[in-house]
Design a protein around this motif. Structure first.
Motif, mmCIF file in Angstrom:
data_model
loop_
_atom_site.group_PDB
_atom_site.id
_atom_site.type_symbol
_atom_site.label_atom_id
_atom_site.label_comp_id
_atom_site.label_asym_id
_atom_site.label_seq_id
_atom_site.Cartn_x
_atom_site.Cartn_y
_atom_site.Cartn_z
ATOM 1 N N ARG A 491 44.398 -9.213 -21.672
ATOM 2 C CA ARG A 491 45.793 -9.814 -22.413
ATOM 3 C C ARG A 491 46.185 -10.427 -21.219
ATOM 4 N N GLU A 492 46.071 -10.643 -19.716
ATOM 5 C CA GLU A 492 45.978 -11.459 -18.155
ATOM 6 C C GLU A 492 45.168 -12.447 -18.341
ATOM 7 N N ASP A 493 43.561 -11.855 -18.626
ATOM 8 C CA ASP A 493 42.521 -12.400 -18.078
ATOM 9 C C ASP A 493 41.863 -13.416 -18.581
ATOM 10 N N GLU A 494 41.717 -14.295 -17.171
ATOM 11 C CA GLU A 494 41.704 -16.107 -17.749
ATOM 12 C C GLU A 494 40.097 -16.119 -18.045
ATOM 13 N N GLU A 495 39.672 -15.387 -17.507
ATOM 14 C CA GLU A 495 38.197 -15.782 -18.584
ATOM 15 C C GLU A 495 38.298 -15.488 -19.898
ATOM 16 N N VAL A 496 38.262 -14.080 -20.040
ATOM 17 C CA VAL A 496 38.108 -13.590 -21.239
ATOM 18 C C VAL A 496 39.343 -14.097 -22.473
ATOM 19 N N LEU A 497 39.929 -15.249 -22.114
ATOM 20 C CA LEU A 497 41.379 -15.202 -22.818
ATOM 21 C C LEU A 497 40.939 -17.115 -23.744
ATOM 22 N N GLU A 498 39.654 -18.181 -22.093
ATOM 23 C CA GLU A 498 39.095 -19.450 -22.728
ATOM 24 C C GLU A 498 37.787 -18.786 -23.263
ATOM 25 N N ALA A 499 37.324 -17.631 -23.466
ATOM 26 C CA ALA A 499 36.710 -17.214 -23.950
ATOM 27 C C ALA A 499 35.767 -16.764 -25.182
ATOM 28 N N LEU A 500 37.716 -16.437 -25.305
ATOM 29 C CA LEU A 500 38.386 -16.408 -27.089
ATOM 30 C C LEU A 500 38.239 -18.016 -27.779
ATOM 31 N N GLU A 501 38.911 -18.408 -27.213
ATOM 32 C CA GLU A 501 38.978 -19.850 -27.678
ATOM 33 C C GLU A 501 37.600 -20.648 -27.686
ATOM 34 N N THR A 502 37.108 -20.468 -27.022
ATOM 35 C CA THR A 502 35.853 -20.711 -27.404
ATOM 36 C C THR A 502 34.777 -20.342 -28.413
ATOM 37 N N VAL A 503 35.167 -18.905 -29.053
ATOM 38 C CA VAL A 503 34.661 -18.387 -29.897
ATOM 39 C C VAL A 503 35.120 -19.057 -31.178
ATOM 40 N N LYS A 504 36.629 -19.073 -31.425
ATOM 41 C CA LYS A 504 37.389 -19.704 -32.023
ATOM 42 C C LYS A 504 37.011 -21.099 -32.427
ATOM 43 N N LEU A 505 36.819 -21.808 -31.465
ATOM 44 C CA LEU A 505 36.192 -23.487 -31.793
ATOM 45 C C LEU A 505 35.019 -23.352 -31.961
ATOM 46 N N LYS A 506 33.759 -21.991 -32.006
ATOM 47 C CA LYS A 506 32.678 -22.348 -32.265
ATOM 48 C C LYS A 506 32.313 -21.942 -33.836
ATOM 49 N N ASN A 507 34.028 -21.741 -34.543
ATOM 50 C CA ASN A 507 33.627 -20.618 -35.452
ATOM 51 C C ASN A 507 34.798 -21.940 -36.592
ATOM 52 N N LYS A 508 35.549 -22.536 -36.285
ATOM 53 C CA LYS A 508 36.048 -23.527 -36.221
ATOM 54 C C LYS A 508 35.432 -25.002 -36.728
ATOM 55 N N GLN A 509 34.600 -24.967 -35.941
ATOM 56 C CA GLN A 509 33.018 -26.144 -35.848
ATOM 57 C C GLN A 509 32.382 -25.865 -36.827
ATOM 58 N N ARG A 510 31.611 -24.861 -37.079
ATOM 59 C CA ARG A 510 31.181 -24.026 -38.120
ATOM 60 C C ARG A 510 32.056 -24.711 -39.796
ATOM 61 N N PHE A 511 33.055 -23.771 -39.895
ATOM 62 C CA PHE A 511 33.565 -23.974 -41.250
ATOM 63 C C PHE A 511 33.197 -26.212 -41.224
ATOM 64 N N ALA A 512 34.405 -26.596 -40.442
ATOM 65 C CA ALA A 512 33.944 -27.623 -40.498
ATOM 66 C C ALA A 512 33.130 -28.988 -40.834
ATOM 67 N N ASP A 513 31.765 -28.429 -40.149
ATOM 68 C CA ASP A 513 30.241 -29.014 -40.491
ATOM 69 C C ASP A 513 30.711 -28.429 -42.404
#
Ligand code: Z16
Length: 798
Positions: A491-513
């Motif tokens: 929960r405090e691991d910056e790298e994991v938190l950012e990776a999670l954000e990247t995953v979400k962004l990718k899925n949002k991009q897929r839906f936006a497409d």
């Protein structure tokens, strides 16, 4: 399953040519899918057969899940995943130069259900097989599924869903397992040679029920169970007692189409025909199986559990009685004990308008013998309960009341277990809705909070998250969903938190497409994706969401420089075709979308996307892309909800009233990882009881509410003259049955705190992580384990 890429490529090429007599490179997407599906079905038939043989050899107890609806979604990927060959096939397809995801989309999504109840049944089928239980589905093979929804000028129109237009590669027609279901006619008593009385049915309409079986593949455990769906056909030979074309048409009509009503009862003759048809066919095939075991009838409940999903299959109770009494010659008391011990029932709603009740006369004419049995169950029930509880309570629990047969009463009296689908819902059943029965049968009542299968809703729908989880916490969560809690350590691991954000962004991009391609609307994937996906219903309060949108729009119009994160409001919802008010809300949302999406003065601060034809396949696209999960039903009204669980598992944060399973989600994630607002269930109850809610006062006193509601009637939203007036009146004039006005302020406040937190990316990501990490308990694997241990008394195959 032992299988390699080279072998696959060879087999696929061969299969395609065998089926279509040309090469796969020339085939359409549909043909490519059919060849793949057909190949995959061939891969598991051996295990399918041996699973059944083992059950017979071991005489293991079987559970049958009777449900009017199943919503499995596309089955290609789930079968491949559960067989353990998804990666291999993906790779093989790629090497053949084919786009695997596109081929997978060539499968039609079978929409044999309305919403939560049907999808729950399919999650359960997956979990039953995956946890190694001997359990099978029993339902209807509708020729047409839930209507396809289109918007024309913002209005919902319904088109037939001909889901069988291409070949269904998964089903196997089993004509030799067909049974006869009898309707109408007369019941007569006849004495045989030794003077023994037997019941004879005469002049009945006989209908052939033909089963179509679909494999339910367990997750990497070699278990393959069965989903049996029945189709109505004209019998051949002696049983074919039809004379006119109309009578023949009547038969075909029984399994023609799914009723499109979610949580609403319509007393149609055809509907009750459907209910008896699949209940009777299911019971007959269960009895035929049991007889192969050559056991005593008293052992029937030791070998068989029958679960009825809502009251729709309740006629299974008198049907089991009928067969035991009339065909197997048991006495009433013995038959009744066996029946009660075998049957269990789930309640999915407290809404009065959803409660099934059938006119006595209708049942007496359509099913004369079943009617007699129901009447006798009722007579004995009252006779037995009067001395213990007095007249009043006894009659309040009667099955037949004022010329109506109350199906819930029959289901409770004729079963040994009654469960609700979330703790709050079960508490309300015991304390209010079914209180009279709770007094009589406290031991029957229990809770089984719903669950979802993360195999479909995470592993298949969200591959990016799946990979991140595997890399971060290993793969144990796939077998044991509780292990997803290991993520909390990060929960405090910056790298994991950012990776999670990247995953979400990718899925949002897929839906936006998808949105750009299908609707021509451009949405910004960095905006908050605020999602409400469920059937359109007043109690679910999509309209409260709308009020928030309008309020935000007005704030922005007043001050275009207002600084809050961009938001995309995403809706998916079908309305029952006869539900006028729900359709008006659909039109309203579409009209507001037109207005706001095209208002250049607010830039893209607010966008509204109302997807057409929401269903399982679209859910798989939307859910991974969600930031906010709207679960805003009036407290006490939503029995459980299950999209709430799917969304949290994908890292969306819940905007919640304390309703249904939201309460348990809050308990698991903690107050700091959810936005809670609104009246509590007891407060709602108290307003209803005391009649002291006055929506008009709020309208008059709360200027923000007033301004928003006035927009419905002052012409500021083009094209909704009628709808705007009706909706305004329902809130202001007819006292706002679902307390939208009352909950408005706290809802807006919760939405603003979401804005603030979203701007702090680290904090938001941590909340998302905590939602994923706490989603394990909502796996249907655990729900099913509790059904198995506490209700069905069956154990996994070791
Ligand atoms: C249905 O989907 C539900 C209830 C009902 O009476 C009829 C239908 Cl078709 C839903 C509930 O509304 C929902 O809260 C619950 O999560 C779902 O059933 C599964 O239990």
């Amino acid at each position: 399953m032992a299988f390699n890429v080279q072998e696959f490529k060879k087999e696929y090429t061969k299969k395609f040519e065998e089926l279509f007599a040309y090469g796969y490179d020339e085939g359409s997407t549909t043909e490519r899918f059919i060849a793949l599906g057909d190949l995959v079905r061939g891969l598991y038939t051996e295990e399918w057969k041996s699973t059944v043989e083992d059950y017979i050899a071991d005489q293991s107890k079987q559970v049958y899940y009777f449900s009017m609806e199943f919503l499995p979604g596309r089955m290609l990927k789930s079968n491949l995943l559960n067989l353990g060959i998804l990666d291999c096939v993906r790779e093989g397809m790629q090497e053949l130069g084919l786009d695997f995801d596109e081929v997978a989309r060539g499968e039609v999504d079978p929409a044999l259900g309305n919403g939560g109840l049907g999808r729950l049944a399919s999650c359960f089928m997956d979990s039953i097989a995956s946890t190694g239980l001997a359990g099978h589905g029993n339902g209807i093979r509708y020729r047409y599924g839930l209507f396809q929804q289109k918007f024309v000028n913002g209005y919902q129109i319904e088109l037939p869903e001909n889901w069988l237009r291409n070949r269904n590669v998964w089903e196997v027609r089993k004509e030799n397992k067909a049974v006869i279901v009898r309707f109408g006619g007369q019941v007569n008593l006849a004495a045989d040679e030794d003077g023994k009385m037997t019941v004879r049915y005469e002049n009945t309409r006989n209908i052939l029920a033909v089963p179509y079986d679909t494999a339910q593949v367990g997750y990497k455990n070699g278990v393959i169970n069965n989903l049996r769906l029945w189709s109505a056909e004209i019998p051949y030979g002696e049983e074919a007692n039809f004379s006119t074309v109309e009578e023949r048409d009547d038969v075909m009509r029984i399994t023609e189409v799914l009723y499109p009503d979610d949580s609403n009862y319509e007393g149609r003759l055809l509907r009750v025909k459907q209910e008896y048809f699949f209940s009777s066919a299911g019971i007959q095939s269960i009895i035929r199986y049991f007889k192969k075991l050559k056991l005593d009838w008293n052992q029937f409940p030791e070998k068989t559990a029958i679960h009825i999903n809502d009251t729709h299959p309740t006629l299974a109770i008198p049907e089991l009685m009928r067969i035991l009494l009339d065909e197997e010659g048991l006495g009433w008391d013995q038959a009744w004990e066996i029946t009660k011990k075998t049957i269990s029932y789930t309640n999915h709603t407290i809404l009065q308008e959803a409660m099934e009740r059938w006119p006595e006369g209708m049942i007496a004419e359509l099913l004369p013998r079943i009617y007699q049995i129901i009447a006798e169950i009722n007579r004995r029930h009252i006779e037995k309960k009067i001395p213990i509880y007095g007249n009043e309570l006894a009659y309040r629990t009667a099955i037949i009341d004022q010329g109506q047969i109350k199906m819930a009463n029959l289901a409770i009296i004729g079963s040994h277990s009654v469960n609700g689908v979330a703790q709050l819902h079960t508490d309300i059943l015991m304390a209010e809705t079914l209180h009279d029965f709770f007094v009589m049968y406290p031991q029957k009542f229990n809770n089984k909070t719903n669950g979802i299968t993360q195999r479909r809703w995470v592993q298949i729908a969200n591959e990016a998250l799946t990979d991140l989880l595997d890399d971060t916490i290993g793969a144990e969560w796939k077998k044991n969903p509780l292990e997803i809690r290991l993520l909390k350590a990060f929960r405090e691991d910056e790298e994991v938190l950012e990776a999670l954000e990247t995953v979400k962004l990718k899925n949002k991009q897929r839906f936006a497409d998808y949105v750009l391609k299908t609707m021509g609307i451009e949405i910004d994937p960095t905006a908050i994706f605020d999602v409400q996906i469920k059937r359109m219903h007043a109690y679910k309060r999509q309209l409260l969401n709308v009020m928030h949108i309008l309020d935000r729009y007005l704030q922005l119009k007043d001050d275009p420089s207002l600084d809050f994160p961009k938001r995309v409001f995403i809706f998916g919802a079908k309305a029952a075709p006869s539900y006028y008010y729900a359709k008006e809300i659909i039109k309203l949302i579409n009209a507001i979308a037109d207005l706001i999406n095209n208002d250049s003065t607010i830039g893209d601060k607010i966008k509204i996307v109302f997807v057409e034809n929401y269903g399982v396949s679209l859910a798989e696209l939307i859910i991974p892309a969600a930031d906010i999960s709207e679960q805003i039903s009036l407290a006490g009204k939503e029995a459980s909800g299950t999209s709430n669980m799917k969304l949290m598992s994908n890292g969306a944060i819940t905007m919640a009233t304390l309703d249904g399973a939201n309460v348990e989600i809050r308990d698991n994630v903690g107050d700091e990882n959810i936005f809670v607002f609104g009246l509590k269930s007891e407060e709602v109850q108290s307003y209803y009881r005391n009649g002291n809610y006055h929506a008009y006062d709020i309208y008059e006193k709360n200027p923000r509410v007033k301004r928003v509601l006035n927009m419905l009637v002052d012409g500021s939203i083009p094209g909704i003259e009628q709808e705007g007036r009706d909706i305004f009146d329902s809130l202001v004039k007819f006292n706002d049955e679902y307390f939208l006005l009352k909950d408005f302020d706290s809802y807006i406040a919760a939405q603003y705190s979401a804005d603030r937190i979203y701007a702090d990316r680290g904090k938001w990501n941590r909340m998302a992580l905590m939602n994923i990490a706490n989603s394990g308990p909502f796996s249907s694997d655990y729900t099913i384990r509790r059904y198995a241990d506490e209700i069905w008394k069956i154990k996994p195959k070791s």
